[in-house]
Write an enzyme that holds these catalytic residues in place. Structure first.
Site, PDB file in Angstrom:
ATOM      1  N   GLY A   1       0.875  -0.968  -0.078  1.00 53.24           N
ATOM      2  CA  GLY A   1      -0.041   0.232   0.154  1.00 53.24           C
ATOM      3  C   GLY A   1       1.043   1.014  -0.197  1.00 53.24           C
ATOM      4  O   GLY A   1       0.047   2.278   0.339  1.00 53.24           O
TER       5      GLY A   1
ATOM      6  N   GLU B   1       9.767   3.335   7.963  1.00 47.10           N
ATOM      7  CA  GLU B   1       9.290   4.073   8.686  1.00 47.10           C
ATOM      8  C   GLU B   1       9.515   4.640   9.981  1.00 47.10           C
ATOM      9  O   GLU B   1       9.411   4.801  10.842  1.00 47.10           O
ATOM     10  CB  GLU B   1       9.796   2.496  10.207  1.00 47.10           C
TER      11      GLU B   1
HETATM   12 MO1  MOS Z   1       8.579  -3.200   9.313  1.00 45.76          MO
HETATM   13  S1  MOS Z   1       8.764  -3.924  10.886  1.00 45.76           S
HETATM   14  O1  MOS Z   1      10.015  -4.019   8.976  1.00 45.76           O
HETATM   15  O2  MOS Z   1       6.971  -4.051   8.324  1.00 45.76           O
END
Ligand code: MOS
Length: 735
Positions: free
Chosen positions: A464, A702
């Site tokens: 996504g 992230e």
């Molecule tokens: Mo991520 S926690 O490396 O999908």
């Protein structure tokens, strides 16, 4: 102007909003049977007996698979560096390690029949005392192995306890974060079909090659006999990086019944069997001189762990390299209990660790009567204090500066409860974000066809996030074709192999492979043209040729050019194909590679009710080059939303008497909805990193979540004078 970086609309957007994008559970497979799992109701012990006589007699039931009749699996050899076999006992014995562990799989012709039969099973258990809750589990702590070979789990630089004791200003505080469950919109699902000894798996996975390898090891077959497909994924966040129990159970059920089987988990079943973020207790000790110089930085983390597989939430990672403390000490321990497996959850370690570290820095700033940005700048790490290497690029100063300016930080009065909006208490808080710039080897292929279209392939993933779109941009740029002539395919292990989509590394790993494959195909075409007497470009050297919009062009005399399709047509019309593999070199030995950012949060808190609203967030990031402004900003924003959820709402509530999650649904497990979110202003600073990879991209999956919960906690303190060190920050903690 290059197509790379432009805010191209998501190429799979129309498929998704019209329902044409096929998610795992939606693949039509002939003769497909439906499976449901039955979960244990005790946390520790064994199954004594399962009476399935009623279930077997019910209409449509094909099989009841339990430890008594499940196919026996070979015991995999544990080779060094090999991927782990599936993480929970796969009905090979009666042992129960957590409440909710699958103990039976019921297969029927319809989902309703399977569910009905599942409810008729009579299961008796022999319960053993379970280890539940931190207090009990902390009686026996384990030290996790280092995250990478050659690294150490615990870090020690100098005599931190001594320096702490001698410091003029000290902070010693405990921060805690709860178990969190990923809750991707698309629940986990698997379809398994055997053809002889060949296995096809449709699996909702962010790591199809990992699932392929794990399935091969589990069933004792060659990886080439396992094909895994996942063209669309409704979120993963780390939870879909592993081949969980249900994946292998589906394949076992398909083998047992002789027909293809589908198993789609219900929302409630995602609380336990498919991973969660561990809970943490993090003790922070900071000692500083009067000018703010950090003389001691100590961070001790205990995170919860399961008996299913060892996983530690590496919250101290961020502390090792974010600031230039004179002395440092970090420890990581695991407290093992009878819960479902813990696993990677978006920014594993950084998300939870930054809550402790960045709140502690804020507390220290108050103790020193310093501005929190000034304190951070006082201890700014010019090079990586852990690796003792220069950063390949680091724009954190710029992020602080731009973020503070956008947010209006200079108008902040630092005293708690000093700012108001009507009767609401206003709080402004900030924190630093960082995430490593990871990269792995990846392969890709590119094909230029006689009609002037190109097909580029890599067995990677689009969670996504925008992979379809940005890989098309990267390929189109290297091929010299418009994006509407380029098709990028992903999500199939028959395609060139990619690493799992974890650690924010898809762009940095797959991007260079796609770039290389596309460039190699283009170069073949150029070589064909300059060697072709029929071409206006005949006799030129290859590097004299530019590609643009489907044309090959003489750089020196741009009027001398030829469409790619004519070159291919004159040379027999066969498609031109190239394969590539791109992998990191030894640049990580010379540079430390991280993204950085600064996040600013405003909260409005009702002084009587303790309700918290977040009207605005400003996040500024240095992430190398952004591949697509639109999908990239979306991803950063999504990270911030996650951070707000982590800060204000998310908690898997465990009943520690039974070891069950009691809020295993989206009504009770709160995540932010539109009404919870105000303005989120994310941006990136110009950052040209020549060391990182050919694209200069660091990865953005992230970093958006990192620091948000801390900035929120700091804003809440600024608004109320109450320091909440226990996530989530809910209103009961403020009144
Ligand atoms: Mo991520 S926690 O490396 O999908």
């Amino acid at each position: 102007m290059s197509i790379i970086g432009q805010g191209l609309d998501r190429l799979d957007g129309r498929l998704k909003v019209t329902g044409a994008a096929r998610y795992t559970a939606e693949h039509p497979v002939p003769r497909l049977a439906q499976a449901v799992i039955v979960q244990s109701t005790i946390a520790s012990g064994a199954v004594l007996s399962i009476d399935d006589s009623v279930a077997r007699s019910l209409p449509g039931v094909l099989a009841v698979m339990t430890y008594m009749n499940a196919p026996r699996l070979p015991v995999p050899k544990q080779e060094a560096g090999a991927p782990p076999a599936a993480p929970t006992p796969l009905l090979q014995d009666a042992t129960i390690k957590y409440n909710g562990q699958p103990v039976a799989v019921v297969v029927a012709d319809t989902l309703e029949h399977a569910r009905h039969a599942a409810q008729s099973l009579r299961i008796r258990y022999a319960a053993k005392p379970a280890v539940l809750g931190m207090q009990a589990a902390k009686k026996s702590l384990k030290t996790p192995p280092p995250r990478r070979p050659g690294e150490k789990t615990d870090a020690i630089r100098g005599n931190a306890p001594g320096a702490f004791n001698r410091s003029a200003t000290r902070l010693d505080a405990m921060y805690t974060t709860p178990i969190e469950t990923h809750n991707a919109m698309e629940p986990h699902a698997t379809i398994a079909a055997w053809h002889g000894d060949e296995l096809t798996l449709y699996d909702s996975s962010q790591n199809i090659s990992g699932v392929q390898k794990t399935a091969a090891r589990t069933f004792g077959i060659e990886p080439s006999k396992v094909r895994v497909l996942c063209p669309f994924l409704g979120g993963g966040f780390g939870s879909k990086g592993s081949a969980w129990t249900h994946v292998m159970l589906t394949a076992m059920a398909a083998r047992l019944t002789g027909v293809p089987v589908k198993l789609a988990l219900e929302r409630t079943q995602m609380f336990g069997p498919v991973g969660s973020r561990p809970m943490t207790e993090q003790r922070m000790r900071l000692g500083a001189a009067r000018d703010g110089t950090l003389q001691a930085l100590m961070h001790d983390t205990v995170s919860s762990n399961s008996f299913v597989l060892d996983f530690s939430e590496p919250s101290t990672t961020i502390t090792k390299s974010l600031y230039m403390a004179q002395t440092l000490q970090t420890t990581q321990r695991m407290a093992t209990m009878n819960v479902g497996a813990h696993t990677y959850t978006r920014a594993p370690g950084e998300a939870s660790g930054s809550f402790a570290l960045e709140c502690a820095i804020d507390e220290m700033a108050y103790a020193l009567k310093m501005d929190p940005i000034a304190l951070r700048l006082r201890n700014y790490a010019e090079q990586d204090p852990e690796k003792q290497l220069p950063f390949s690029s680091k724009s954190l100063r710029e992020c602080y500066r731009v973020g503070a300016e956008k947010f209006g930080w200079s108008k902040r009065t630092p005293e708690p409860r000093s700012m108001r909006s009507g009767r609401m208490l206003v709080g402004w808080g900030m924190a630093t974000a960082t995430y490593p710039a990871n990269r792995d080897a990846a392969k890709a292929s590119a094909l230029i066809r006689a009609d002037g279209t190109a097909l580029v392939r890599c067995g990677t993933h689009d969670l996504g996030t925008g992979t379809y779109t940005i890989m098309t941009q990267i390929a189109a740029d290297a091929l010299g074709l418009p994006v509407n002539k380029v098709r990028f395919e992903l999500g199939d292990t028959l395609q060139p192999e990619s690493p799992g989509a974890g650690g924010s590394k898809t762009t940095a790993s797959v991007g260079p492979a796609v770039h290389a494959a596309a460039k190699a195909a283009r170069d073949k075409l150029i070589a064909m043209a300059v060697a072709d007497r029929g071409s206006p470009l005949a006799g030129l050297t290859a590097d004299a040729i530019d590609v643009q919009d489907g044309w090959l062009i003489d750089r020196q005399r741009p009027e001398r050019k030829e469409p790619m399709v004519s070159v291919i047509a004159r040379n027999g019309g066969a498609a031109i194909e190239a394969h590539s593999e791109a992998k990191p070199g030894d640049e990580k030995k010379q540079y430390s590679m991280h993204s950085f950012g600064a996040v600013f949060v405003e909260v409005h808190i009702d002084p009587d009710l303790g309700t918290i609203h977040v009207p605005r967030v400003v996040g500024v990031y240095g992430i190398g080059k952004l591949m697509n402004r639109k999908t990239g900003h979306s991803q950063l924003m999504g990270g911030v939303v996650w951070g707000l959820g982590m800060g204000l709402m998310e908690k898997t509530e465990m009943d520690w008497r039974t070891g069950r999650a009691v809020n295993g649904n989206l009504a009770d497990y709160h995540v932010p909805v539109n009404a919870d979110i105000g303005t989120i202003d994310v941006s990136v600073v110009e950052e040209d990193d020549p060391h990182i990879n050919v694209l200069g991209a660091k990865g953005i999956g992230e970093i958006g979540i990192v620091g948000v919960a801390a900035a929120l906690g700091n804003a809440v303190y600024h608004a109320t004078g109450k320091r909440v060190r226990d996530l989530p920050i809910t209103l009961d903690k403020l009144i």
